[in-house]
Design a protein around this motif. Structure first.
Motif, mmCIF file in Angstrom:
data_model
loop_
_atom_site.group_PDB
_atom_site.id
_atom_site.type_symbol
_atom_site.label_atom_id
_atom_site.label_comp_id
_atom_site.label_asym_id
_atom_site.label_seq_id
_atom_site.Cartn_x
_atom_site.Cartn_y
_atom_site.Cartn_z
ATOM 1 N N LEU A 55 0.769 -1.447 -0.076
ATOM 2 C CA LEU A 55 0.009 -0.073 -0.047
ATOM 3 C C LEU A 55 0.957 1.292 0.077
ATOM 4 O O LEU A 55 0.419 2.278 -0.311
ATOM 5 N N ASN A 56 1.905 1.116 0.351
ATOM 6 C CA ASN A 56 2.875 2.260 0.374
ATOM 7 C C ASN A 56 3.481 2.675 -1.031
ATOM 8 O O ASN A 56 3.431 2.047 -1.939
ATOM 9 N N PRO A 57 3.557 3.974 -1.133
ATOM 10 C CA PRO A 57 3.765 4.418 -2.733
ATOM 11 C C PRO A 57 5.084 3.815 -3.246
ATOM 12 O O PRO A 57 6.259 3.613 -2.295
ATOM 13 N N ASN A 75 -2.477 9.118 11.258
ATOM 14 C CA ASN A 75 -1.835 7.910 11.581
ATOM 15 C C ASN A 75 -2.018 7.920 13.077
ATOM 16 O O ASN A 75 -1.311 7.962 13.960
ATOM 17 N N PHE A 76 -3.292 7.569 13.715
ATOM 18 C CA PHE A 76 -3.314 7.298 15.152
ATOM 19 C C PHE A 76 -4.705 6.679 15.270
ATOM 20 O O PHE A 76 -5.646 6.584 14.605
ATOM 21 N N SER A 77 -4.779 6.035 16.579
ATOM 22 C CA SER A 77 -5.929 5.266 17.407
ATOM 23 C C SER A 77 -6.850 4.654 16.442
ATOM 24 O O SER A 77 -8.065 4.838 16.365
ATOM 25 N N SER A 97 -6.872 -3.933 8.161
ATOM 26 C CA SER A 97 -7.410 -3.471 9.627
ATOM 27 C C SER A 97 -6.280 -2.523 10.026
ATOM 28 O O SER A 97 -5.112 -2.457 9.395
ATOM 29 N N GLY A 98 -6.670 -1.881 11.154
ATOM 30 C CA GLY A 98 -5.603 -0.897 11.788
ATOM 31 C C GLY A 98 -5.172 0.122 10.923
ATOM 32 O O GLY A 98 -5.720 0.772 9.814
ATOM 33 N N PHE A 99 -3.806 0.525 11.175
ATOM 34 C CA PHE A 99 -3.175 1.342 10.176
ATOM 35 C C PHE A 99 -3.259 1.140 8.713
ATOM 36 O O PHE A 99 -3.456 1.982 8.034
ATOM 37 N N TYR A 206 6.448 13.238 20.338
ATOM 38 C CA TYR A 206 6.351 13.666 18.904
ATOM 39 C C TYR A 206 6.261 12.542 18.117
ATOM 40 O O TYR A 206 6.912 12.286 17.127
ATOM 41 N N LYS A 207 5.363 11.471 18.633
ATOM 42 C CA LYS A 207 5.335 10.058 17.709
ATOM 43 C C LYS A 207 5.105 10.603 16.353
ATOM 44 O O LYS A 207 5.468 9.788 15.338
ATOM 45 N N ARG A 208 3.877 11.058 15.823
ATOM 46 C CA ARG A 208 3.371 11.226 14.353
ATOM 47 C C ARG A 208 4.582 12.038 13.681
ATOM 48 O O ARG A 208 4.721 12.052 12.739
ATOM 49 N N ASP A 239 4.127 4.259 19.920
ATOM 50 C CA ASP A 239 2.603 4.136 19.904
ATOM 51 C C ASP A 239 1.983 3.132 20.864
ATOM 52 O O ASP A 239 2.562 2.744 21.850
ATOM 53 N N TYR A 240 1.082 2.156 20.475
ATOM 54 C CA TYR A 240 0.298 1.420 21.398
ATOM 55 C C TYR A 240 0.895 -0.154 21.131
ATOM 56 O O TYR A 240 0.710 -1.139 21.908
ATOM 57 N N ARG A 241 1.448 -0.372 19.931
ATOM 58 C CA ARG A 241 2.072 -1.695 19.295
ATOM 59 C C ARG A 241 3.173 -2.263 19.744
ATOM 60 O O ARG A 241 3.548 -3.317 20.304
ATOM 61 N N ALA A 321 4.917 -7.380 15.109
ATOM 62 C CA ALA A 321 3.609 -7.342 16.006
ATOM 63 C C ALA A 321 2.531 -7.604 15.009
ATOM 64 O O ALA A 321 1.539 -8.328 15.786
ATOM 65 N N ARG A 322 2.334 -7.202 14.071
ATOM 66 C CA ARG A 322 1.292 -7.410 13.260
ATOM 67 C C ARG A 322 1.503 -8.798 12.738
ATOM 68 O O ARG A 322 0.364 -9.370 12.729
ATOM 69 N N ASP A 323 2.659 -9.365 12.604
ATOM 70 C CA ASP A 323 2.441 -10.753 12.136
ATOM 71 C C ASP A 323 2.393 -11.723 13.385
ATOM 72 O O ASP A 323 2.151 -13.020 13.094
#
Ligand SMILES: Nc1nc2c(c(CN[C@H]3C=C[C@H](O)[C@@H]3O)cn2[C@@H]2O[C@H](COP(=O)(O)O)[C@@H](O)[C@H]2O)c(=O)[nH]1
Length: 341
Positions: A55-57, A75-77, A97-99, A206-208, A239-241, A321-323
């Motif tokens: 999905l990234n350019p 890119n949050f929550s 799902s998610g991000f 300054y996460k984002r 983040d939370y992951r 974490a996603r995997d």
């Protein structure tokens, strides 16, 4: 944003004063050892931002930079109350799902001829239009839609006023310094001001803003306007992951009281002491893992293709974490609903 400790200084201070979150030295070493065989592989390389994520350019042009900007602005929550009921976006035959549901929705809008990455569009986009653009393929909408709409309008207007409507102009003003770009972003765009206080000190994550700099570096492939001479000063993104995966891997430990709260799905408000300790200790933990990994590379004489920095470690562990969603169930992520991560 003067008077604030930098994210790295903030993390060190928090880790030294934390009461409910602890960094486990043995766990840090084990994670570094897990990463060592990967240093010369594709996963711990800048190129993986494009090669591993469809999905990234793929381009490295102005449009791609503006795709990154609008994506990281939103890119949050993404977490949902019940994981079995969440926002999902179907795009080109796959369900996200998610991000990734955000990225899929942005690409779907572009395919539909909606110029969602153009500031002149999102500066005045309506709530109805945002609800359509970010629509879910389940009955659960993306969280904080109204906030996302407000932030799009606010951010688009500022990008038009200050940077002629293109984030590439903001990048060029940073004179190839990642730190200058990060500070220019937090000074210019209010929704990126991920700051709070801890033990009386003004701290920043300054996460984002940090992930925006990292993604800009990635989409420009570390070349030209994206050739930041100080990219290694950017820390992981709190983040939370990442806390969840660091706890799962044993590098981070929670007090019984905090773990019980997380297991019960209790919400932690933004800036709450335990929430700050989770984010700060995670950030400091990645710094220690990076230091340990660089030592191991030195000792073992492993030749790594590019530089190893906290960004690449973060990307790798976030993908991990996603995997490994199922395996990580024993330690839930912390639930904070906010626009900062
Ligand atoms: N630490 C860190 N946090 C990251 C990212 C990403 C995605 N970015 C890169 C990854 C691939 C692309 O190449 C992007 O460059 C999203 N998040 C955060 O995670 C949360 C969403 O999680 P889930 O609900 O599971 O989708 C949310 O707070 C979101 O802000 C990252 O990389 N690191």
């Amino acid at each position: 944003m003067d008077g604030f400790l930098t994210p790295r200084e903030s993390a060190k201070f928090i880790a030294e004063n934390s009461r409910d979150v602890f960094i486990d030295g043995g766990g840090v070493r084990r994670v570094a050892e897990l990463l060592l065989p990967k240093v010369s592989g594709p996963e711990l390389s800048l190129a993986s931002w494009k090669t591993l994520h469809e999905l990234n350019p793929k381009a490295a042009d102005e449009a791609a930079v503006n795709w990154v900007f609008v994506t990281d602005t939103l890119n949050f929550s993404f977490w949902s109350e019940h994981d079995e009921h969440k926002c999902l976006v179907r795009y080109r035959g796959r369900t996200y799902s998610g991000f990734w549901s955000l990225c899929a929705a942005i690409n779907r809008a572009l395919d539909e001829g909606i110029p969602i990455t153009s500031a002149s569009y999102y500066a005045t986009v309506t709530l109805d239009q945002v609800q359509h653009i970010l629509r879910s393929d389940t009955d659960v909408p993306m969280p904080l839609i109204e906030e996302r709409h407000r932030i799009l309008n606010e951010t688009g207007k500022i990008l038009l006023e200050k940077f002629e409507g293109s984030f590439l102009n903001c990048v060029r003003k940073s004179e190839k310094s990642a730190q200058k770009l990060m500070h220019l972003v937090v000074e210019s765009f209010p929704s990126y001001r991920d700051v709070t206080q801890f033990e009386g000190k003004k701290i920043s994550f300054y996460k984002r803003a940090q992930i925006l700099v990292a993604d800009t570096w990635s989409v420009l492939e570390g070349k030209g306007d994206g050739c930041f001479n100080d990219i290694s000063t950017i820390t992981m993104f709190a983040d939370y992951r990442l806390p969840q995966v660091l706890a799962h891997l044993g590098a981070l430990k929670y007090s019984d009281e905090l773990l019980e709260k997380l297991l019960k799905g209790k919400m932690l408000s933004y800036g709450n002491r335990q929430e700050v300790e989770i984010r700060g200790c995670s950030l400091w933990c990645i710094e220690l893992i990076r230091d340990c990994l660089l030592e191991l590379i030195e000792k073992k004489g492993e030749k790594n293709s590019g530089e190893i920095n906290s960004i690449l470690l973060d990307y790798y562990l976030w993908d991990y974490a996603r995997d490994h969603r199922e395996d990580m169930k024993e330690i839930p992520f912390h639930r904070t609903r906010c626009i900062y991560y």
